[in-house]
Design an enzyme around this catalytic site. Structure first.
Site, short mmCIF file in Angstrom:
data_model
loop_
_atom_site.label_atom_id
_atom_site.label_comp_id
_atom_site.label_asym_id
_atom_site.label_seq_id
_atom_site.Cartn_x
_atom_site.Cartn_y
_atom_site.Cartn_z
N SER B 239 41.91 15.39 78.52
CA SER B 239 42.39 16.68 79.03
C SER B 239 43.52 16.47 80.05
O SER B 239 44.53 15.87 79.72
CB SER B 239 41.20 17.45 79.62
OG SER B 239 41.52 18.79 79.84
N ASP B 328 40.04 23.19 69.36
CA ASP B 328 40.19 23.11 70.82
C ASP B 328 40.73 24.45 71.33
O ASP B 328 41.86 24.84 71.01
CB ASP B 328 41.15 21.96 71.17
CG ASP B 328 41.15 21.64 72.65
OD1 ASP B 328 40.93 22.56 73.47
OD2 ASP B 328 41.39 20.47 73.00
N HIS B 363 37.23 20.80 72.68
CA HIS B 363 38.03 20.11 73.68
C HIS B 363 37.31 18.91 74.29
O HIS B 363 37.92 17.87 74.55
CB HIS B 363 38.39 21.12 74.79
CG HIS B 363 39.32 20.59 75.84
ND1 HIS B 363 40.66 20.38 75.61
CD2 HIS B 363 39.09 20.24 77.13
CE1 HIS B 363 41.22 19.93 76.72
NE2 HIS B 363 40.30 19.82 77.66
#
Lengths: 430, 427
Positions: B239, B328, B363
């Site tokens: 991330s 995601d 994600h």
């Protein structure tokens, strides 16, 4: 750009029960490269124990202990667990040592290392290429350890995790005195509520404690435990513990064990004598005990020849439960094989031979322990009655004895499972 | 003689690393008997997490989770590890929870139980037929844990057992505050000296700590450690950590990572990110789904064509592995990955890039058998208000992706950091 190539040592798993196997692999070595795999353990008694094997990497630069041959060291050949069972005290250690873990709630920490070249000594002074510690546990997570001190009985009770109820085991170690918990901890890790019984502690437990009532009371403590299945309790013995087990199975009218596992023992226990001291036998021992060329004490002859007089032995014809005898044919401490033959003859004449199963292992000695434990051909022993220090010859050669430990443990667990866990009516033989 | 038949539950092994599998077997049941296998974990945050599967014993009275099908529960089908990855908070728990272990020197204790019949709730109120606790560890024996606080850098360094030297990793977690050590502990258990870097704790670290010098200093702390091979240090990010990793490998002239693993990230920020810490934040582009969960993926879309609006990946000189989920909802990682590919093709360094894109995966791509979280509660950094963020993914495909990607990530790291051959272009 130059590259530093780092050899990679992996031990999988790094945490295991003592009777589980591991895979040791070294990668990223140069091809055809000699290396030494090494195991090191610092014992509770503050001794260093070690094992090692000499290997040569393959064309990919890999050594796999489970698949490759050790060309030399404390073990040779294709031996996945050789780094454990071939351990012996580091050269220069005190003599006559034995490795037995007393503190069972913590693991044994064995350091596995790989060294460059084929070396045979001075491991602790050199830097290995790589090193990985691995934990070997006697206790699975969740096993309860309960100290027992009731109704005069002393011992440690190990109960498997979960609500239960579980089959029970009365676990009796040998005649060396004191209390060893590790086998019971391991049996509880396999689903048996196992009581490691203290019964031969000179000075603490008087000879009066060694009457049958002591053992019957211990058996009933197990039986009455809320987490134990009352009609699924067995007896497990080694050496003197086996003598007691056979005696209980034949003589007791108060307890009904479902099965008996009897390692390295005999039935040559005259009724009416104290377990810890038999004057007649003591006199005979002074005459018949032998010493080998190393001055190790051999006691196997003391109880030979096998008496024909029934009053000199336990009447095994009265046994009503299944019994598994596990013996080594190189037992130098007791004549276990001869005794087993006599037991079989008696039971044949008594019509209960169908209850008996015997395992006899070649070149195997007296101390048949859980697998991967090091083998001890002879160790220091303090004679409980006279307190004299001797080196007792137990017998066996490391490789066959270790094979016997591995094979017998697997068969013992299957035997216990069959008699104590299985839902079918117990069959005659395994 | 009547016999009480006791069902036997065995879990092998009872102690393992979190990415290792186990075999669960129940024996001594009556034949064709319905049972429920159940897993229970009491988290550090004091919530109960559970998973369960419905099974029927065979003619021998045996259920083997690795071989039999679960007919219902939190997972179905033949799933050896379903009792771990399908875990979710017990019904009635607080909402939006996430399971992340902070204390990595102790194991997670998961209780595996078998119950009679096919049940779906009230497990903790009933007595199971059998129950076995099992330990799941992030740290192998002998891994060292060292708290780092030098040259302004903060983090935790995990070093594998043995003399070394070992390849190193700069491990950068995601954007939400605080330091999570578990991935570094696990990487060290696989032979990498891994520094879990603290870089986004808004109350403590100033935005100045997103500057490139902070990360270069951290990288050099690893490189200079006596037990680390100096030219074998890689970067691993998730991330925001991936965003920072892109920036670092594209812009830094001071460090030379050997490879980069970039999970669920994008390059759609200007390189001012590491100068003044400015993150894209256009409230007009925030969306909410039917559950009022916040979808942030549009904030940086559309992908700009102006290179000055993005991290210039044409400057990257080390091999890079991108790991993304196509569901995601937090970041447009798949679109970004395409654009990265286009930029690197035009820049002549496409041969350094490998991309893994997983279907129906969100994600938060974690180590295997970790539970999947489609949406969890997050506190907005400035306002401190609670909002549910949609991460995306469906549990089964997301869990498959975690298992597959971890295996491939470890192989990628091994190839680039341990192997003796010159690094190849692709995996």
């Amino acid at each position: 750009m130059s590259q530093t190539i780092s050899p990679v040592l992996s031990v999988v798993p790094t945490r295991a029960l003592v009777d589980e196997t591991f895979k040791v692999v070294v990668e990223n070595l140069p091809p055809a490269s000699p290396v030494t795999l090494h195991a090191l353990l610092y014992s509770e008694d503050k001794d260093y124990w070690e094992a090692y094997g000499h290997y040569v990497s393959d064309h990919r630069g890999t050594v796999s202990v489970a698949e490759d041959m050790s060309l030399g060291g404390t073990y040779t050949g294709k031996e996945a667990m050789g780094l454990l069972w071939s351990m012996r005290p580091e050269p220069g250690s005190r003599t006559g040592l034995r490795l037995r873990k007393r503190e069972v709630t913590s693991p044994m920490l064995v350091h596995i290392s790989v060294y460059s070249g084929h070396i045979s000594e001075g491991f602790r002074k050199q830097s290995p290429l790589a090193s990985v510690p691995t934990e070997r546990w006697y206790m699975a997570p969740g096993v309860q350890r309960i100290e027992i001190k009731e109704k005069g009985v002393r011992g440690t009770f190990f109960i498997p995790p979960g609500p239960g109820p579980f089959p029970g085991l009365l676990d009796m170690w040998g005649g060396g005195g004191g209390l060893l918990e590790y086998r019971s901890a391991l049996l509880a890790s396999h689903g048996y509520a196992s009581l490691a019984l203290q019964y031969f502690s000179p000075g603490e437990l008087q000879s009066s404690d060694l009457k049958i009532q002591y053992f019957e009371t211990a058996f009933n403590i197990i039986k009455d435990h809320p987490q134990v299945i009352p009609d699924s309790i067995g007896i497990f013995g080694l050496s003197l513990g086996t003598v007691v087990a056979i005696y209980l199975a034949a003589v007791s009218t108060k307890i009904t064990p479902r099965c008996c596992v009897c390692i390295s023992g005999h039935h040559l226990y005259p009724l009416g004598t104290a377990l810890n001291f038999n004057p007649k036998l003591e006199k005979k021992r002074l005459v018949t005990e032998r010493y080998d060329e190393n001055n190790y004490q051999i006691l196997r002859d003391v109880r030979l020849p096998i008496p024909t007089d029934l009053s000199e032995k336990v009447d095994v014809r009265k046994i009503k439960c299944h019994m598994l005898l596990v013996n080594g044919d190189d037992d130098q401490n007791v004549p276990a094989v001869e005794a087993a033959e006599d037991i079989a003859q008696m039971m044949r004449s008594g019509g209960n031979l169908h209850l008996l199963t015997t395992l006899t292992y070649p070149n195997t000695g007296h101390l048949i322990e859980p697998p991967y434990s090091p083998h001890f051909r002879a160790t220091n022993f303090i004679v409980p009655t006279t307190k004299e220090k001797v080196i007792s010859l137990w017998g066996g050669q490391p490789k066959p004895h270790s094979d016997a430990q591995e094979d017998s443990w697997r068969k013992i667990l299957a035997y216990l499972h069959h008699h104590l866990y299985s839902s079918t009516t117990p069959k005659a033989k395994m």
